[in-house]
Design a protein around this motif. Structure first.
Motif, PDB file in Angstrom:
ATOM      1  N   GLN A  53       8.418  61.788  33.370  1.00 20.02           N
ATOM      2  CA  GLN A  53       8.153  62.895  32.452  1.00 20.02           C
ATOM      3  C   GLN A  53       6.697  62.921  31.974  1.00 20.02           C
ATOM      4  OE1 GLN A  53      11.242  62.584  29.436  1.00 20.02           O
ATOM      5  NE2 GLN A  53      12.773  63.413  30.836  1.00 20.02           N
ATOM      6  N   GLY A  54       5.801  62.638  32.901  1.00 24.73           N
ATOM      7  CA  GLY A  54       4.380  62.739  32.600  1.00 24.73           C
ATOM      8  C   GLY A  54       3.774  61.550  31.896  1.00 24.73           C
ATOM      9  N   GLY A  55       4.501  60.453  31.759  1.00 27.11           N
ATOM     10  CA  GLY A  55       3.955  59.284  31.071  1.00 27.11           C
ATOM     11  C   GLY A  55       4.782  58.038  31.330  1.00 27.11           C
ATOM     12  N   PRO A  56       4.376  56.906  30.772  1.00 24.33           N
ATOM     13  CA  PRO A  56       5.115  55.669  30.987  1.00 24.33           C
ATOM     14  C   PRO A  56       6.364  55.599  30.124  1.00 24.33           C
ATOM     15  CG  PRO A  56       3.262  55.264  29.527  1.00 24.33           C
ATOM     16  CD  PRO A  56       3.147  56.698  29.971  1.00 24.33           C
ATOM     17  N   TYR A  57       7.343  54.863  30.604  1.00 25.81           N
ATOM     18  CA  TYR A  57       8.513  54.564  29.781  1.00 25.81           C
ATOM     19  C   TYR A  57       8.729  53.055  29.772  1.00 25.81           C
ATOM     20  CZ  TYR A  57      11.533  53.633  33.857  1.00 25.81           C
ATOM     21  OH  TYR A  57      12.093  53.097  34.996  1.00 25.81           O
ATOM     22  N   THR A  58       9.342  52.572  28.696  1.00 29.82           N
ATOM     23  CA  THR A  58       9.670  51.155  28.574  1.00 29.82           C
ATOM     24  C   THR A  58      11.045  51.023  27.930  1.00 29.82           C
ATOM     25  OG1 THR A  58       7.339  50.558  28.257  1.00 29.82           O
ATOM     26  CG2 THR A  58       8.996  48.927  27.610  1.00 29.82           C
ATOM     27  N   VAL A 113      25.756  47.553  26.238  1.00 33.58           N
ATOM     28  CA  VAL A 113      24.503  47.141  25.603  1.00 33.58           C
ATOM     29  C   VAL A 113      24.503  47.612  24.150  1.00 33.58           C
ATOM     30  CG1 VAL A 113      21.990  47.312  25.631  1.00 33.58           C
ATOM     31  CG2 VAL A 113      23.270  47.241  27.790  1.00 33.58           C
ATOM     32  N   ARG A 114      24.214  46.715  23.242  1.00 32.61           N
ATOM     33  CA  ARG A 114      24.212  47.054  21.823  1.00 32.61           C
ATOM     34  C   ARG A 114      22.836  46.894  21.183  1.00 32.61           C
ATOM     35  NH1 ARG A 114      27.646  49.374  23.412  1.00 32.61           N
ATOM     36  NH2 ARG A 114      29.878  49.291  23.011  1.00 32.61           N
ATOM     37  N   ASN A 115      21.992  46.077  21.770  1.00 34.13           N
ATOM     38  CA  ASN A 115      20.640  45.885  21.250  1.00 34.13           C
ATOM     39  C   ASN A 115      19.650  46.470  22.249  1.00 34.13           C
ATOM     40  OD1 ASN A 115      21.559  44.230  18.976  1.00 34.13           O
ATOM     41  ND2 ASN A 115      21.963  42.663  20.519  1.00 34.13           N
ATOM     42  N   MET A 116      18.899  47.472  21.818  1.00 36.47           N
ATOM     43  CA  MET A 116      18.002  48.149  22.777  1.00 36.47           C
ATOM     44  C   MET A 116      16.898  48.892  22.047  1.00 36.47           C
ATOM     45  SD  MET A 116      20.302  51.500  23.801  1.00 36.47           S
ATOM     46  CE  MET A 116      21.892  50.684  23.633  1.00 36.47           C
ATOM     47  N   LEU A 117      15.810  49.099  22.775  1.00 37.81           N
ATOM     48  CA  LEU A 117      14.740  49.994  22.344  1.00 37.81           C
ATOM     49  C   LEU A 117      14.331  50.799  23.571  1.00 37.81           C
ATOM     50  CD1 LEU A 117      12.997  50.609  19.753  1.00 37.81           C
ATOM     51  CD2 LEU A 117      11.182  49.337  20.899  1.00 37.81           C
ATOM     52  N   VAL A 118      14.588  52.090  23.529  1.00 38.61           N
ATOM     53  CA  VAL A 118      14.283  52.996  24.642  1.00 38.61           C
ATOM     54  C   VAL A 118      13.075  53.833  24.237  1.00 38.61           C
ATOM     55  CG1 VAL A 118      15.129  54.860  26.101  1.00 38.61           C
ATOM     56  CG2 VAL A 118      16.710  53.083  25.291  1.00 38.61           C
ATOM     57  N   ASP A 119      11.980  53.702  24.972  1.00 36.14           N
ATOM     58  CA  ASP A 119      10.732  54.384  24.633  1.00 36.14           C
ATOM     59  C   ASP A 119      10.276  55.217  25.826  1.00 36.14           C
ATOM     60  OD1 ASP A 119       8.208  55.215  23.931  1.00 36.14           O
ATOM     61  OD2 ASP A 119       7.468  53.249  23.348  1.00 36.14           O
ATOM     62  N   VAL A 120      10.390  56.534  25.696  1.00 33.11           N
ATOM     63  CA  VAL A 120       9.895  57.438  26.739  1.00 33.11           C
ATOM     64  C   VAL A 120       8.836  58.375  26.159  1.00 33.11           C
ATOM     65  CG1 VAL A 120      12.062  57.351  28.006  1.00 33.11           C
ATOM     66  CG2 VAL A 120      11.696  59.184  26.363  1.00 33.11           C
ATOM     67  N   GLY A 121       8.122  57.878  25.154  1.00 32.59           N
ATOM     68  CA  GLY A 121       7.224  58.706  24.365  1.00 32.59           C
ATOM     69  C   GLY A 121       7.901  59.039  23.052  1.00 32.59           C
TER      70      GLY A 121
END
Length: 326
Positions: A33-38, A172-180
């Motif tokens: 989507q035009g950028g990095p994700y983590t 999964v219960r512990n997460m951090l989804v970063d797509v911008g």
């Protein structure tokens, strides 16, 4: 006595080990989507591997792009906007429904059908910019016809929700989804609340994390967190700044002292907290500081960090619930 002591030490060690959370965190990243994700996720108790996690996430991103990417000529959205009759898939329909909901909730301030306005100002899918008043009025008329759509104000938040929902379905219960835009849930590898940095909204601050205004600690429950601002997407004409936040009611980019709005949505009844935060952050940037404050304070499940300019200085306001903002 020696055996008893050894057994006691072993038993104590067992207790300490059994009290230690069994976290198995992985980090996967890529470009979408035009950028990095983590994505950082605790895979303990699941059958997921880093490889299967990344493969599945990339497939989700690919499906979203095929549906609603405005930069792919073959996407459903591009074909729809070109006037072609298309069979809308689940992603398109979900975003359409959300867009209509936000339109009603914000009295037209968040309007995914304002694609012609964003295009004519050069912030959509065309290179046009600095339109005449006549072109702006024509774009408003076209927007009212609802024949073109632009999901940019909510698509990344919704992408977070889709990925987080898939992760939760896998246990999964512990997460951090970063797509911008960001979705957070549970705790980090240290067993503490996830923390994120809020960028200083200075024109030209294009590298996330390079210049932070504050650090924010997320709630432990599921939440979406999104920052909207006018310090990255803008252009200058004849010494005047034109930012990408456009008021669909007036048809013009906003001009006020609110520099950025970070919204944290943790509505326990919502499965689209990141999309909600995305839409509400846009809403705040359109209406300005005072109305944004009133809006956030009227929603018990919202928190906010609003950064604004006053008397030539950058200042910060946080909602009473935003105890994690430093």
């Amino acid at each position: 006595m020696k055996t008893l002591r050894i057994n006691a030490i072993f038993f104590l060690g067992f207790l300490l080990l059994s009290c230690t959370p069994d976290y198995t965190y992985v980090r996967v990243s890529g470009f979408a989507q035009g950028g990095p994700y983590t994505i950082k996720a605790d895979l303990s108790g699941t059958s997921l591997t880093p490889e299967s996690l990344k493969s599945s996430v990339d497939s989700i991103f690919n499906a979203i792009d095929q549906s609603v990417s405005g930069y792919s000529k073959s996407s459903l959205l591009s074909r729809f906007n070109a006037g072609e009759s298309v069979e809308k898939d689940s992603v398109f329909l979900a975003l359409e429904d959300l867009g209509n909901r936000y339109y009603e909730e914000t009295s037209g301030v968040v309007d995914v059908w304002s694609a012609p306005l964003f295009d004519v100002w050069g912030f959509g899918f065309t290179p046009d910019s600095l339109p005449s008043p006549e072109l702006i009025e024509a774009a408003k008329v076209q927007s009212a016809l609802r024949k073109k759509v632009n999901f940019n104000a909510i698509a990344q938040g919704y992408s977070c929700d889709l990925i987080a929902g898939w992760l939760r379905s896998k246990g999964v219960r512990n997460m951090l989804v970063d797509v911008g835009e960001i979705f957070g849930c549970g705790v980090n590898p240290e067993g503490r609340h996830w923390t994120i940095g809020i960028d200083s909204p200075v024109d030209g601050n294009n590298k996330p994390g390079a210049d932070l205004k504050c650090i924010y600690s997320l709630p432990e429950g599921p939440c979406g967190i999104v920052t909207s601002g006018n310090y990255r997407k803008f252009y200058i004409r004849d010494g005047k700044k034109y930012a990408h936040t456009i008021d669909p009611i007036t048809g013009y980019p906003v001009t006020h002292n609110l520099l950025s709005a970070t919204i944290i949505s943790s509505n326990p009844e919502s499965v689209t907290n990141a999309a909600d935060a995305d839409a509400y952050a846009t809403w705040c940037m359109v209406v300005g500081l005072d109305e944004a404050r009133r809006f956030v304070e009227s929603r018990p499940y919202l928190e906010a960090v609003l950064i604004y300019e006053e008397d030539g200085q950058m200042k910060l306001w946080r909602s009473d619930e935003a105890d994690g903002a430093d």
